[in-house]
Design a protein around this motif. Structure first.
Motif, short mmCIF file in Angstrom:
data_model
loop_
_atom_site.label_atom_id
_atom_site.label_comp_id
_atom_site.label_asym_id
_atom_site.label_seq_id
_atom_site.Cartn_x
_atom_site.Cartn_y
_atom_site.Cartn_z
N LEU A 245 33.73 43.43 9.88
CA LEU A 245 34.74 43.00 10.84
C LEU A 245 35.70 44.17 11.09
CD1 LEU A 245 35.67 39.50 9.34
CD2 LEU A 245 33.98 40.00 11.12
N GLY A 246 35.99 44.43 12.35
CA GLY A 246 36.92 45.50 12.68
C GLY A 246 37.86 45.10 13.79
N THR A 247 39.07 45.63 13.75
CA THR A 247 40.06 45.42 14.81
C THR A 247 40.57 46.78 15.26
OG1 THR A 247 40.75 43.34 13.78
CG2 THR A 247 42.21 44.27 15.45
N GLU A 248 40.70 46.97 16.57
CA GLU A 248 41.18 48.25 17.10
C GLU A 248 42.04 48.00 18.33
OE1 GLU A 248 42.30 51.83 17.93
OE2 GLU A 248 41.24 51.33 16.06
N ILE A 249 43.17 48.73 18.40
CA ILE A 249 44.11 48.54 19.50
C ILE A 249 43.80 49.43 20.69
CG2 ILE A 249 45.73 50.26 18.59
CD1 ILE A 249 48.00 48.50 19.61
N ASN A 250 43.19 50.61 20.46
CA ASN A 250 42.91 51.57 21.53
C ASN A 250 41.59 51.21 22.20
OD1 ASN A 250 41.40 54.21 22.38
ND2 ASN A 250 43.57 54.72 22.45
N GLN A 251 41.63 51.03 23.53
CA GLN A 251 40.44 50.51 24.23
C GLN A 251 39.28 51.50 24.19
OE1 GLN A 251 41.21 49.05 28.17
NE2 GLN A 251 39.30 47.91 28.26
N SER A 252 39.58 52.80 24.32
CA SER A 252 38.50 53.79 24.28
C SER A 252 37.85 53.82 22.90
CB SER A 252 39.05 55.17 24.64
OG SER A 252 38.05 56.15 24.54
N ALA A 253 38.67 53.82 21.84
CA ALA A 253 38.13 53.81 20.48
C ALA A 253 37.36 52.52 20.22
CB ALA A 253 39.25 53.98 19.46
N TYR A 254 37.87 51.40 20.73
CA TYR A 254 37.19 50.10 20.57
C TYR A 254 35.80 50.16 21.20
CZ TYR A 254 35.93 45.45 22.37
OH TYR A 254 35.26 44.31 22.73
N ARG A 255 35.71 50.72 22.40
CA ARG A 255 34.42 50.82 23.07
C ARG A 255 33.44 51.66 22.25
NH1 ARG A 255 34.08 53.17 29.06
NH2 ARG A 255 35.32 54.86 28.18
N GLY A 281 42.40 38.20 12.50
CA GLY A 281 41.63 37.01 12.19
C GLY A 281 42.10 36.36 10.91
N THR A 282 41.52 35.22 10.58
CA THR A 282 41.94 34.46 9.40
C THR A 282 40.97 34.60 8.24
OG1 THR A 282 40.81 32.51 10.27
CG2 THR A 282 43.14 32.77 10.83
N GLU A 305 52.65 36.70 13.14
CA GLU A 305 52.27 36.22 11.82
C GLU A 305 53.16 36.85 10.75
OE1 GLU A 305 48.32 35.89 8.95
OE2 GLU A 305 48.10 36.71 10.97
N PRO A 306 54.46 36.53 10.76
CA PRO A 306 55.39 37.17 9.82
C PRO A 306 55.18 36.77 8.36
CG PRO A 306 56.49 35.43 11.05
CD PRO A 306 55.13 35.60 11.67
N SER A 307 54.38 35.73 8.13
CA SER A 307 54.16 35.30 6.74
C SER A 307 53.42 36.35 5.92
CB SER A 307 53.37 33.98 6.72
OG SER A 307 52.11 34.16 7.36
N ARG A 308 52.84 37.34 6.58
CA ARG A 308 52.11 38.39 5.85
C ARG A 308 53.05 39.29 5.05
NH1 ARG A 308 49.07 41.24 10.71
NH2 ARG A 308 50.96 40.53 11.80
N HIS A 326 49.43 43.78 4.85
CA HIS A 326 48.40 43.07 5.61
C HIS A 326 47.10 43.05 4.82
CE1 HIS A 326 46.10 41.60 9.05
NE2 HIS A 326 45.20 42.53 8.75
N ALA A 327 46.74 44.18 4.21
CA ALA A 327 45.51 44.22 3.42
C ALA A 327 45.57 43.24 2.26
CB ALA A 327 45.28 45.65 2.90
N VAL A 328 46.69 43.19 1.56
CA VAL A 328 46.83 42.26 0.44
C VAL A 328 46.70 40.82 0.92
CG1 VAL A 328 48.45 41.37 -1.29
CG2 VAL A 328 48.21 43.85 -0.96
N SER A 329 47.29 40.53 2.09
CA SER A 329 47.27 39.15 2.59
C SER A 329 45.89 38.69 3.02
CB SER A 329 48.24 39.02 3.77
OG SER A 329 47.72 39.66 4.93
#
Length: 705
Positions: A245-255, A281-282, A305-308, A326-329
């Motif tokens: 699973l991966g998340t990326e904010i930059n559209q070029s890098a995401y592509r 994601g959850t 999601e401030p609970s993180r 975030h990683a710990v959560s």
């Protein structure tokens, strides 16, 4: 550009040639300077000269030099050189990655006509490229891969990058699409500057992160995946089935991350999102690998999601510890995470210090590994890897600090972690866990510090803060005892020496003198000189190599390096026992006697005199040259000894023998005295380290003495 020279051949720079020949860049420059038949550049781009790979390969073969044909990475980089001057290398590389992924997504379905005979044709115009891209987009949409063309590709990229794209298409047939794609990722990191380089985790760093969280199986998450390097690495090093699973904010890098996953056929889902706003994601991950952007700011007011942030909210200008939290959560109960961050996150004060203390006290921090500067193309700052777990997961209540800042190959400004470096770091980690000595304690140092002690120190997690406190007292005492024993042994050996008996008087008659030239002419001495060797092209081996710095003082010769004779392009004459070596260049002449022989002379600045021992003893000859040399120095800019004119006094046989015995005794005394000096230095260094670390004290003194 010479149209016939290197037509169709990839281009290589002097630096590329050095890599393939396994020599230094200056060595290649020397070849170019000294050999008139060295290939001429086929193109000049700014300060870089580019050469035909085929012509360079032929020249190397003709001159008997080692030259390894490039692997996929080097072949791609050589092909990319053809795009210089007409397109940005990073643009050409990105376009090639998209085309490879498109080819993989469509298999052979109408793709050859669009790509090979259309987009990659030499006469492709921007208008034609636009029409062909429309056709390609429809095919990709039908195949569910329309993301490869979003955002839209500038049509002028095709005309500018045509020769390179055709070369990449050929290479994909030779090396395979996945290998060439990885070569393009490497090339982008190498050439892409900060914008693109920041999206690519260096392969050595990704390998180390994956090794630190083994065994890898189950769900693997990268919340800032960039080009997907850590995900590809995790799958390659996995011990069981994985879901990536991966998340990326930059559209070029995401592509490009999706394209990379596609060509490797990996089980992965990449999401275009802002992790610090939307989360990732959850799902709970068994393994998290993260190399997020450094020095990033964030907006608490848009966080969904401030609970993180249960350990504290950092200032808006510093998002580093958000990634840690975030990683710990997102970790599963027994999950493990490795997060790469700049050193500032380890020691900055204020709110960040409080967050670190809370993370430490909660048992989330398992290890901190500091790495050398220069690993990333986008920044020269050093980074550290945080090894993390869920709260209370650190059952032994200690944090392992590892200082690996001295590892890595390359220049200080651009290094890479090798497999050997990674093994060294892992060995250090395992040695601490199993309570044994690491194999290379001189390069990688470690200390295991109790959590309570770290928390009391403001949560400062810099390894350099703690490792000095982790010096093993027993090992240091053993080292000090060994150093003192060695010094006592050397001192005792020196006590057995006595000054030689010297009964000196003025000569009662004139003795014969001959110049070195006359001695050579009468065949009392054989003379030859060393030759210039390309030291960078020679591998380590058993044959001693003698350079100017290896001669003297005290008429001694001591080789500092060995080579393999088979690496020499031509046969070379070895020294024999008793050869007198004279450094003829420099303001002060150095002379020594090679008592062992079997050495290679590495420079013409050293001349070799091989005397007939029935005429003059080698030590006597060396002494005479040393005494008479200064009168025969010539030149002002670079003084040089006119060795032929140096006069040598020929002694009577008995006198020469007694003098040689005296010189032998003096050299032995000097050798033993030098050993004592080395022993004293070793003791001083040991005492300095032990007392500074607080693990040594004088017998009978209290802890505070």
């Amino acid at each position: 550009m010479d149209e016939h020279a290197g037509h169709g051949s990839p281009y290589v720079s002097l630096a590329d040639i050095a890599v393939m020949a396994r020599v230094s860049r200056p060595a290649v420059s020397n070849w170019r300077r000294r050999h008139v038949d060295f290939p001429k550049p086929v193109e000049e781009t700014g300060t870089t000269s580019l050469f035909s790979l085929d012509e360079v390969r032929d020249w190397m073969a003709r001159n008997g030099k080692r030259f390894e044909l490039p692997g996929a990475d080097e072949a791609v980089w050589a092909a990319l050189n053809r795009a210089r001057g007409s397109a940005l290398p990073e643009d050409a590389a990105e376009l090639a990655m998209i085309m490879l992924a498109a080819r993989h997504a469509l298999a052979d379905q109408d793709f050859s006509e669009i790509l090979r005979d259309g987009l990659l044709a030499e006469d492709t115009s921007s208008l034609k490229a636009a029409l062909l891209l429309g056709q390609l987009e429809q095919l990709l949409t039908d195949a569910g891969a329309e993301y490869l063309l979003r955002p839209a590709i500038p049509t002028e990229w095709f005309a500018a990058s045509g020769p390179f794209l055709r070369a990449v298409d050929d290479l994909s047939g030779e090396y395979g699409v996945p290998a060439v794609f990885e070569g393009l990722v490497t090339a982008t990191s190498r050439a892409g500057g900060r914008a693109r380089g920041a999206s690519i985790t260096p392969s050595g760093v990704a390998d180390l992160m994956a090794a630190l969280v083994q065994p890898i199986a189950g769900t693997v998450l990268d919340p800032a995946c960039g080009y997907g390097t850590t995900l590809v690495t995790a799958e390659r090093r996995a011990k069981g089935p994985v879901l990536l699973l991966g998340t990326e904010i930059n559209q070029s890098a995401y592509r490009l991350a999706r394209a990379r996953i596609l060509v490797h056929d990996l089980p992965a889902t990449i999401t275009l999102a802002d992790t610090l706003v939307d989360g990732s994601g959850t799902a709970q991950a068994d393994v998290i690998l993260a190399d997020p952007p450094y020095g990033q700011s964030w907006r608490p007011d848009v966080d969904r999601e401030p609970s993180r942030w249960e350990f504290g909210v950092p200032p808006p200008s510093r998002a580093d510890l958000l990634w840690v939290q975030h990683a710990v959560s997102r970790l599963a109960p027994h999950g493990r995470a490795a997060v790469a961050l700049p050193h500032g996150a380890l020691f900055r004060g204020g709110t960040e210090a409080s967050i670190r203390q809370a993370l430490v006290e909660a048992g989330c921090v398992h290890a901190i590994i500091s790495l050398p500067a220069g690993l990333y193309p986008s920044t020269g700052i050093p980074v550290a890897i945080w090894v993390l777990g869920r709260p209370a997961s650190n059952s032994n209540r200690t944090i392992l600090f590892i200082d690996a800042s001295q590892v890595g190959e390359g220049k200080p400004t651009r290094k890479e972690l090798t497999e050997a470096d990674i093994e060294e770091i892992l060995d250090c980690l395992e040695s601490r866990r199993s309570n044994r000595e690491p194999k290379r304690p001189d390069r990688v140092r470690a200390a295991a510090i109790p959590i309570d002690e770290v928390a009391a120190g403001d949560g400062n997690l810099m390894p350099s803060r703690w490792i000095v406190r982790g010096v093993d007292p027993v090992a240091m005492l053993e080292r000090a005892a060994q150093a003192m024993d060695a010094l006592r042994t050397r001192t005792k050996a020196a006590h057995s020496l006595t000054a030689p008996e010297l009964h000196l008087t003025a000569p009662t008659s004139l003795t014969r003198r001959l110049t070195v030239a006359e001695l050579v002419e009468r065949r009392f001495i054989r003379r030859f000189k060393g030759r210039k060797l390309d030291l960078d092209s020679l591998r380590e081996g058993p044959t001693p190599l003698i350079r100017a710095g290896d001669i003297g003082p005290g008429l001694t010769v001591r080789s500092s390096r060995g080579i393999r004779l088979e690496d020499l392009p031509n046969a070379a004459e070895l020294t024999e026992p008793g050869d007198v070596l004279v450094v003829v260049e420099g303001a002060s002449t150095r002379v020594g006697v090679d008592m062992l022989g079997g050495s290679i002379i590495a420079t013409p600045a050293i001349q070799v005199l091989r005397p007939r021992t029935d005429v003059i003893h080698p030590l006597t000859l060396a002494l005479m040259i040393r005494g008479a040399a200064n009168a025969h120095l010539v030149g002002t800019t670079v003084p040089r000894l006119d060795l032929e004119r140096v006069e040598i006094r020929l002694l009577e046989s008995a006198t020469g023998t007694r003098l040689a015995d005296v010189l032998t005794d003096l050299i032995e005394q000097r050798t033993r005295a030098a050993a004592i000096v080395e022993g004293v230095d070793d003791v001083l260094e040991t005492l300095a380290s032990g007392f500074a670390a607080g693990v040594l004290n004088l017998y009978g003194d209290g802890a505070g003495s």
